[in-house]
Design a protein around this motif. Structure first.
Motif, PDB file in Angstrom:
ATOM      1  N   THR A 148       0.828  -1.374  -0.047  1.00 24.32           N
ATOM      2  CA  THR A 148       0.090  -0.018   0.048  1.00 24.32           C
ATOM      3  C   THR A 148       0.725   1.241   0.189  1.00 24.32           C
ATOM      4  N   SER A 149       0.226   2.239  -0.183  1.00 31.27           N
ATOM      5  CA  SER A 149       0.925   3.660  -0.329  1.00 31.27           C
ATOM      6  C   SER A 149       1.628   3.997   0.960  1.00 31.27           C
ATOM      7  N   THR A 150       1.314   3.443   2.067  1.00 32.13           N
ATOM      8  CA  THR A 150       1.915   3.714   3.561  1.00 32.13           C
ATOM      9  C   THR A 150       3.085   2.733   3.799  1.00 32.13           C
ATOM     10  N   GLY A 151       3.194   1.933   2.971  1.00 32.66           N
ATOM     11  CA  GLY A 151       4.349   0.994   3.247  1.00 32.66           C
ATOM     12  C   GLY A 151       3.981  -0.420   3.671  1.00 32.66           C
ATOM     13  N   THR A 152       2.733  -0.654   3.832  1.00 32.68           N
ATOM     14  CA  THR A 152       2.501  -1.920   4.505  1.00 32.68           C
ATOM     15  C   THR A 152       2.395  -2.988   3.287  1.00 32.68           C
ATOM     16  N   LEU A 153       3.149  -4.013   3.990  1.00 31.14           N
ATOM     17  CA  LEU A 153       3.326  -5.399   2.884  1.00 31.14           C
ATOM     18  C   LEU A 153       2.426  -6.516   3.849  1.00 31.14           C
ATOM     19  N   ILE A 154       1.539  -7.220   3.109  1.00 25.25           N
ATOM     20  CA  ILE A 154       0.916  -8.169   3.663  1.00 25.25           C
ATOM     21  C   ILE A 154       0.995  -9.338   2.504  1.00 25.25           C
ATOM     22  N   THR A 155       1.201 -10.438   2.899  1.00 23.38           N
ATOM     23  CA  THR A 155       1.154 -11.586   2.068  1.00 23.38           C
ATOM     24  C   THR A 155       0.345 -12.968   2.366  1.00 23.38           C
ATOM     25  N   LYS A 156      -0.359 -13.233   1.717  1.00 27.68           N
ATOM     26  CA  LYS A 156      -1.292 -14.590   1.933  1.00 27.68           C
ATOM     27  C   LYS A 156      -0.789 -15.557   0.961  1.00 27.68           C
ATOM     28  N   MET A 157      -0.512 -16.904   1.734  1.00 31.71           N
ATOM     29  CA  MET A 157      -0.108 -18.126   0.877  1.00 31.71           C
ATOM     30  C   MET A 157      -1.178 -19.033   0.781  1.00 31.71           C
ATOM     31  N   LEU A 158      -1.392 -19.272  -0.754  1.00 26.75           N
ATOM     32  CA  LEU A 158      -2.615 -20.294  -0.806  1.00 26.75           C
ATOM     33  C   LEU A 158      -1.837 -21.613  -1.264  1.00 26.75           C
ATOM     34  N   ARG A 159      -1.992 -22.359  -0.167  1.00 27.67           N
ATOM     35  CA  ARG A 159      -1.218 -23.579  -0.401  1.00 27.67           C
ATOM     36  C   ARG A 159      -2.089 -24.536  -1.083  1.00 27.67           C
TER      37      ARG A 159
ATOM     38  N   GLY B 191      -6.325  -1.892   5.624  1.00 32.81           N
ATOM     39  CA  GLY B 191      -7.110  -0.763   6.061  1.00 32.81           C
ATOM     40  C   GLY B 191      -6.538   0.554   5.933  1.00 32.81           C
ATOM     41  N   ASP B 192      -5.784   0.630   4.701  1.00 32.73           N
ATOM     42  CA  ASP B 192      -5.353   2.009   4.217  1.00 32.73           C
ATOM     43  C   ASP B 192      -6.332   2.591   3.096  1.00 32.73           C
ATOM     44  N   GLY B 193      -7.644   2.194   2.998  1.00 28.96           N
ATOM     45  CA  GLY B 193      -8.358   2.803   2.085  1.00 28.96           C
ATOM     46  C   GLY B 193      -7.991   2.464   0.431  1.00 28.96           C
ATOM     47  N   THR B 194      -7.629   1.359   0.390  1.00 28.39           N
ATOM     48  CA  THR B 194      -7.153   1.328  -1.168  1.00 28.39           C
ATOM     49  C   THR B 194      -8.261   1.149  -2.034  1.00 28.39           C
ATOM     50  N   ARG B 195      -8.147   1.901  -3.151  1.00 24.28           N
ATOM     51  CA  ARG B 195      -9.410   1.993  -4.063  1.00 24.28           C
ATOM     52  C   ARG B 195      -9.083   1.816  -5.407  1.00 24.28           C
ATOM     53  N   LYS B 196      -7.920   1.495  -5.608  1.00 22.35           N
ATOM     54  CA  LYS B 196      -7.404   1.214  -7.008  1.00 22.35           C
ATOM     55  C   LYS B 196      -5.981   0.362  -6.815  1.00 22.35           C
ATOM     56  N   ILE B 197      -5.847  -0.573  -7.904  1.00 25.96           N
ATOM     57  CA  ILE B 197      -4.931  -1.663  -7.688  1.00 25.96           C
ATOM     58  C   ILE B 197      -4.033  -1.662  -9.121  1.00 25.96           C
ATOM     59  N   ALA B 198      -2.831  -2.080  -9.010  1.00 29.37           N
ATOM     60  CA  ALA B 198      -2.118  -2.414 -10.040  1.00 29.37           C
ATOM     61  C   ALA B 198      -1.846  -3.971  -9.667  1.00 29.37           C
ATOM     62  N   ILE B 199      -1.917  -4.849 -10.440  1.00 28.11           N
ATOM     63  CA  ILE B 199      -1.608  -6.167 -10.605  1.00 28.11           C
ATOM     64  C   ILE B 199      -0.431  -6.577 -11.258  1.00 28.11           C
ATOM     65  N   ILE B 200       0.729  -7.227 -10.617  1.00 26.51           N
ATOM     66  CA  ILE B 200       1.731  -7.787 -11.107  1.00 26.51           C
ATOM     67  C   ILE B 200       1.713  -9.368 -11.155  1.00 26.51           C
ATOM     68  N   PRO B 201       1.253  -9.924 -12.286  1.00 26.97           N
ATOM     69  CA  PRO B 201       0.886 -11.429 -12.253  1.00 26.97           C
ATOM     70  C   PRO B 201       2.574 -12.172 -12.319  1.00 26.97           C
ATOM     71  N   HIS B 202       2.292 -13.282 -12.584  1.00 33.06           N
ATOM     72  CA  HIS B 202       3.432 -14.452 -12.669  1.00 33.06           C
ATOM     73  C   HIS B 202       3.285 -15.540 -13.534  1.00 33.06           C
ATOM     74  N   ARG B 203       4.201 -15.719 -14.414  1.00 33.50           N
ATOM     75  CA  ARG B 203       3.946 -17.024 -15.328  1.00 33.50           C
ATOM     76  C   ARG B 203       2.566 -16.814 -16.134  1.00 33.50           C
ATOM     77  N   TRP B 204       1.970 -18.050 -16.202  1.00 39.57           N
ATOM     78  CA  TRP B 204       0.708 -18.009 -16.916  1.00 39.57           C
ATOM     79  C   TRP B 204      -0.160 -17.357 -16.306  1.00 39.57           C
ATOM     80  N   LEU B 205      -0.059 -16.673 -15.258  1.00 36.03           N
ATOM     81  CA  LEU B 205      -1.255 -15.876 -14.562  1.00 36.03           C
ATOM     82  C   LEU B 205      -1.290 -14.561 -15.238  1.00 36.03           C
ATOM     83  N   HIS B 206      -0.262 -14.172 -16.178  1.00 34.26           N
ATOM     84  CA  HIS B 206      -0.439 -13.071 -17.223  1.00 34.26           C
ATOM     85  C   HIS B 206      -1.751 -13.214 -17.937  1.00 34.26           C
ATOM     86  N   LEU B 207      -2.267 -14.442 -18.181  1.00 31.29           N
ATOM     87  CA  LEU B 207      -3.177 -14.708 -19.140  1.00 31.29           C
ATOM     88  C   LEU B 207      -4.513 -14.393 -18.601  1.00 31.29           C
TER      89      LEU B 207
END
Length: 347
Positions: A217-228, A289-305
């Protein structure tokens, strides 16, 4: 090495990894067999939860793997070098995630995204470009000559192979150090510094044992979720299956498919991705909780499709897609271009 393979086939990952390590210790470190054995060992170490040993095995090889990928010229060499480099980066990034180092993981993963494209862009601006391109043409010519000679079953293909080897070594010596042009890591602080107050970046990564969804987020927060439940092979089979979206995009319909096959594939894709990735993105936005209302997505491998802007749960969010974090940051730090006028060409 054969013993290691036998243990691997017998699903004895621990003994297989140890046998690969024994083989590597007793072999020429520059051998290609050592490289692939190192990747095999690291794959098994990841399975057995020996995450630090994954890093210890592959980190010393990382720079050489990147150099070989960037300097590969023929299609076969590019494919082999790209597979090795991508495997190493994916294994190390997964290990870093398990070791609770998510920022290091997303930074490392990003160095493998569009690496050759970034290299070509940087090369076009380098004084050595002309000499390097001339050597590339010579290497391709030598490769074709060696194949033609070998294909006639006439002794003497060795000189062509030796010429190609000599040219490759000359090419690698000439290739400039492009510094930050390739392999540049963008830490979270740098990513957040170019974001608007209500904007976030979603970074995706698909590994052997999971998919990760990270939000900056713009406040420097980094959160990662693992989808096992979603390792890379599951995306692979989902997108590339007989009725998969990639098959439709590639124009490879199955025999007997109806005209609605493409629409059906798209519907299955958006429904699944909406549930797996879309809901996870919204969950991370809520947790930040930073009020994010717009996102840029960076995919990986075939997730670009995947057409992320078509996901129902993201319908209220403006969505942009970039090939890498580096491309995203670079696009924000450059000077704005001139107005394009009223005419537009859509491809």
């Amino acid at each position: 090495a054969m013993r290691a393979r036998q243990f691997d086939v017998a699903d004895d990952a621990q003994r297989a990894a140890d046998a690969y390590a024994e083989f590597i210790a007793a072999s020429d470190p520059k051998s290609s067999k050592v490289l692939w054995s190192a990747l095999s060992e690291a794959t098994l170490r990841l399975q057995t939860g020996e995450y630090q040993r994954v890093l210890d095995r592959l980190a010393p090889l990382a720079q050489d793997l990147l150099d070989r990928y960037l300097t590969a010229v023929t299609d076969t060499d590019i494919a082999d070098a790209g597979l090795a480099h991508g495997r190493a980066v994916g294994l190390m990034a997964s290990a870093l995630t398990h070791l609770d180092k998510p920022e290091a993981a997303i930074c490392l993963t990003d160095t493998a995204k569009s690496a050759r494209l970034r290299y070509r862009v940087a090369l076009r601006q380098h004084p050595a470009q002309a000499g390097i391109l001339e050597l590339e043409r010579a290497i391709l010519a030598a490769s074709r000559s060696a194949r033609e000679v070998a294909g006639t079953d006439v002794p003497g293909s060795e000189p062509g192979l030796l010429l190609r080897t000599r040219l490759l070594e000359q090419y690698r010596r000439l290739r400039p150090d492009l510094g930050d042009g390739v392999g540049r890591m963008r830490p979270v602080a740098e990513i957040s510094s170019v974001l608007e107050p209500s904007e976030g970046v979603v970074i995706l990564a698909a590994f052997d044992d999971m998919t990760t969804v990270s939000l900056v987020t713009s406040t420097g927060t980094l959160i990662t979720k693992m989808l096992r439940a979603w390792p890379w092979w599951r995306w692979d089979s989902f997108l590339d299956g007989p009725a998969g979206w990639r098959q439709f995009l590639a124009g490879q319909p199955e025999t007997g498919q109806t005209e609605t096959a493409g629409q059906n594939a798209l519907d299955r894709l958006t429904e699944t991705v909406d549930r797996v990735l879309g809901d996870s993105i919204l969950e991370l936005i809520e947790r930040a909780g930073d009020g994010t209302r717009k996102i840029a997505i960076i995919p990986h491998r075939w997730l670009h499709l995947i057409p992320y802007w078509a996901l129902p749960c993201l319908a209220t969010l403006p969505v942009l897609v970039f090939s890498s974090v580096d491309e995203f940051v670079t696009s924000r730090s450059g000077q704005p271009g001139e107005a394009a006028g009223k005419d537009c060409l859509g491809v």
